[in-house]
Scaffold this active site. Sequence first.
Site, short mmCIF file in Angstrom:
data_model
loop_
_atom_site.label_atom_id
_atom_site.label_comp_id
_atom_site.label_asym_id
_atom_site.label_seq_id
_atom_site.Cartn_x
_atom_site.Cartn_y
_atom_site.Cartn_z
N ASN A 1 0.84 -1.21 0.00
CA ASN A 1 0.00 0.00 0.00
C ASN A 1 0.87 1.26 0.00
OD1 ASN A 1 -2.38 1.38 -0.13
ND2 ASN A 1 -3.06 0.89 1.95
N HIS B 1 -9.60 3.50 8.11
CA HIS B 1 -10.03 2.16 7.70
C HIS B 1 -11.43 1.83 8.22
CE1 HIS B 1 -5.83 1.30 6.53
NE2 HIS B 1 -6.35 0.34 5.81
#
Length: 522
Positions: free
Chosen positions: A338, A374
Site C-alpha cells: 500500500n 479504515h
Amino acid sequence: MASAAEGDVGTVAELARVLRWGFEELSLNKLATSLGASEQALRLIISIFMGYPLAVFFRRYLFFKDSYLIHLFHTFTGLSIAYFNFGNQLYHSLLCIMLQFLILRLMGRTVTAVLTTYCFQMAYLLAGYYYTATGNYDIKWTMPHCVLTLKLIGLAVDYFDGGKDQNSLSSEQQKYAIRGVPSLLEVAGFSYFYGAFLVGPQFSMNHYMKLVRGELTDIPGKIPNSTIPALKRLSLGLVYLVGYTLLSPHITEDYLLTEDYENHPFWFRCVYMLLWGKFVLYKYVTCWLVTEGVCILTGLGFSGFDERGKAMWDACANMKVWLFETTPRFTGTIASFNINTNAWVARYFFKRLKFLGNKELSQGLSLLFLALWHGLHSGYLVCFQMEFLIVIVERQAASLIQESPTLSNLASITVLQPFYYLVQQTIHWLFMGYSMTAFCLFTWDKWFKVSEGLLAKMGGSLKPQAVRDSPCPLSTSVAFVSPQVYKSIYFLGHVFFLSLLFILPYVHKAMVPRKEKLKKMG
C-alpha cells in the site's frame, strides 16, 4: 387507438427493461456463485478489469484531445462504475466532491479550508462507516469513498500550499502545490478517474493534470510506450488472483473462530495463523497490481527516466512485490505494501505534525488516523497499535545488533545466514498474522477469542478455576478475568513485543560498549 398503441409499446419497453435487468442480475448471481464469490466482489473485479478497455480507448482517441473531453470521459466512466457497483449510493461521492469544490472556492487558500476539509471529509466517511457497519467485510460505497476522502484532503492541502511563497515550501511541497484554481470539471475528473476510483492508488491533482495535458509519456508528442509494462503488472496480478481463488476456500479467517482450530496443538495454530497472515494480503495485492496496470497503460504511471535513460512506470505502484515476498522485516513489508497510501499519510499528515517536535508522537497519531480511516471497528486500532509497537521494537533490535560487536560478528557468519533468515521470516509472518487477525475479524468478541485460543495452553493455569472449568467459550467468560491477566495472557504479540520493548534497552546497555571503550579497542 394511437394512445393505446403507445401505451402498449411503453408497457413492452418497460417489461423488456425489467427482464433485461433481471437477466443481468441472475447471470451475475450465477457466475458469482459458481466462482465461490459474492456478487459485489464479482462486480468489483469486473470494474477493475474494465479499466483496460477504457484505457485503450483513452490512448486511441483522447490522449492529445482537449482537456474538457478527457475530464468528461473520466467523470462519466467513473460515475458509471460507481453506479454499476453501488447504484444510487453514488450520490455520496457526488455530494462530497461538490462540497469540496465549494470549500476551495469560498474559503480559498486558508488554514480554515484545510481544517474544514479534514473535519468534513473524515466525519462523512466515519458516519458512513457507522451507519453501514456489520461484523463482516462488505463491499459497499464506503470502500471507494475512503480512497476519495484522501484524494480530496490532499487536494485541499496542495491548494493551500499553492498560495504560499515558493521559498517557504519543501521541494516535495513545491512539486505538489497547486498554483491555479481547479474547475469543478477538473476536480470531478480527478476524483472519478476509472483507474483508481475503487481501490486506489493515490495520486496528486498536479500529476493528473500532466496526464490530461499529454505530458506523461516517454515519447514526447506520442502515445506512451507503456503497453508491455502494463501487461506485466496485469499478468502478475492474475497470478495472485489465481492463487487467491484456489486457496481461499481452504485458508479462511472463519476457521480461526472454530472449535476445531482451538482443539489443535499450539504449534499448529501458530503455523496456520502464519500462513493465513501471508495469504490474506493477496486479495489486496491482486487489486493493486491490476489497477496499477491500468494506470500505466493510460500513462499515469509514468515517473520519468532512470540513470540509464530507461522509462520508469512506478508512479502509481502500490506494491513492491519482490520486497513484499522476500523481506524478513516488518518495516520491509510496510515499505512494500500500500505504498501510495503510506506516502500520502507521510506527506499530508505525518510531516505536517513536525511542530509537535516528537517523531514517535507524530508516528502514533498518523497510525491512529490510518486506523480511523479504515473504519470504526476495534480491530483496526489493535492492528495499527501493533504496527507502532513492532516497528519500535524492530528498530531497537536492529540498532542493538549493529552496535554490539558480539552480535554484529555473530550476525555476519555466512553459514548461519539461511538459519537467521528462516527465524526472522517465521517471527515476521507469525506476528503479521497476529496483527491481521484483529484487522480482518473487526470486532473485539472475535479477535479477542482468537488471541485467547492461541495462548490458552500456554497460560491456562493462570486462569481462575471457574473460568477453566466453564463449558462456555471465553467470549462469555471474560468478566472473570482481570485486566492485567487479559493483557499478559491472551495477547501473544503484545506480550512478546512489550517485553522486548522494555528488555532491549537494558540488553543494549550491557552489550554495547561506550565510545571511550571503542576508541581504546581501536
